[in-house]
Enzyme design. Structure first.
Site: not given
Ligand code: PAF
Length: 281
Positions: A30, A34, A37, A61, A148-150, A186
């Site tokens: 998104m 940083h 990513h 989302q 893996e943070k998410d 972010s």
């Molecule tokens: O993890 C994210 O940044 C978002 O949830 C994703 C996977 C890019 C979907 O918008």
């Protein structure tokens, strides 16, 4: 590196590359990029001929409209970082391009998406699955990279890929932390210097809990984390759950699962931060 903003141009470009036999890696983001990513892009560049990075703040989302408004948008800086990391295509479409009409599809992967983030951010994972499935159909990657943070997001996307039979491999990549332990996000850009110091207590607590867990029960470890965050200045715990790393359901004893993860969400002022730690893998 090419900046592409329409689906048609993206498809034309990728079809030609696919005909040349090139493998395609996708890193969905998104934006507000940083080093976390950057680590995904590095891995994708090492493992694929062509790397597409999507840079799109997905409105479906966000269950909190304020969070969507405040989400940082930094396309120029993102492109500079991606160029440096060797990405080939940045796909940065408009909201109208991605959602010419409302996406009415619903995704349900209970019980994976009903706990933790699913409980506190209703509709969030539905939106994530909407955009990620669209990106998979637009890009048709061989591999797609997620952090893996998410942790819960990664588990749900793996399940979606399995159930929808997307012909691609999901690659989970480790959390990247600042030298002092703060997980890169972010959202960290929204922390004041004082809040940043306060937020450090999240990772510190998780690391300490790892040592504590070696000599204590699951319940005692849960209480250890809850107490430490309650005592930390400027932090408010939303949840901390010690779960089976595959089913995401709470465990009661360390023997309940071979893979055990502690997932935490904490408010630091208005900023919602998430982190996790592996107790067993
Ligand atoms: O993890 C994210 O940044 C978002 O949830 C994703 C996977 C890019 C979907 O918008």
């Amino acid at each position: 590196m090419k900046l592409i903003q329409t689906i048609q141009e993206l498809r034309t470009e990728l079809d030609a590359l696919r005909k040349q036999g090139k493998s395609i890696g996708l890193v969905p983001t998104m934006g507000a990029l940083h080093e976390g990513h950057a680590s995904l892009v590095k891995r994708a560049v090492a493992e694929n001929d062509v790397v597409v990075v999507s840079d799109f703040v997905n409105p479906t989302q966000f269950n909190d409209p304020n969070d969507l408004i405040k989400y940082p948008r930094t396309l120029d800086a993102d492109c500079a970082l991606l160029e440096k990391e060797g990405a080939h295509i940045v796909f940065a479409p408009s909201v109208e391009e991605v959602y010419p009409e409302p996406d009415t599809r619903t995704f349900s992967y209970a019980p994976l998406d009903t706990v933790m983030e699913g409980k506190y951010r209703p509709g969030h994972f539905n939106g994530v699955c909407q955009i990620v499935s669209k990106l998979f159909m637009m890009v048709e990657p061989d591999k797609a990279y997620f952090g893996e943070k998410d942790f819960q997001q990664l588990a749900i996307i793996r399940e979606m890929v399995k159930q929808m039979e997307f012909p691609l491999q999901i690659v989970g990549c480790p959390i990247v932390r600042e030298k002092d332990g703060l997980a890169l996000s972010s959202r960290n850009a929204r922390l004041s210097e004082e809040q940043r110091q306060q937020a450090l207590n999240i990772s510190k607590t998780l690391f300490k809990s790892l040592e504590w867990a070696a000599g204590h029960s699951v319940e005692e470890t849960q209480q250890f984390v809850e107490k430490a965050i309650a005592e930390a200045e400027g932090l408010e715990l939303e949840y901390f759950e010690i779960v089976d790393g595959v089913t995401l359901q709470k465990i009661s004893t360390w023997e309940d699962a071979p893979y055990v993860v502690g997932c935490i969400t904490v408010y630091c002022g208005e900023v919602r931060l998430i982190d996790n730690i592996k107790y067993k893998e």
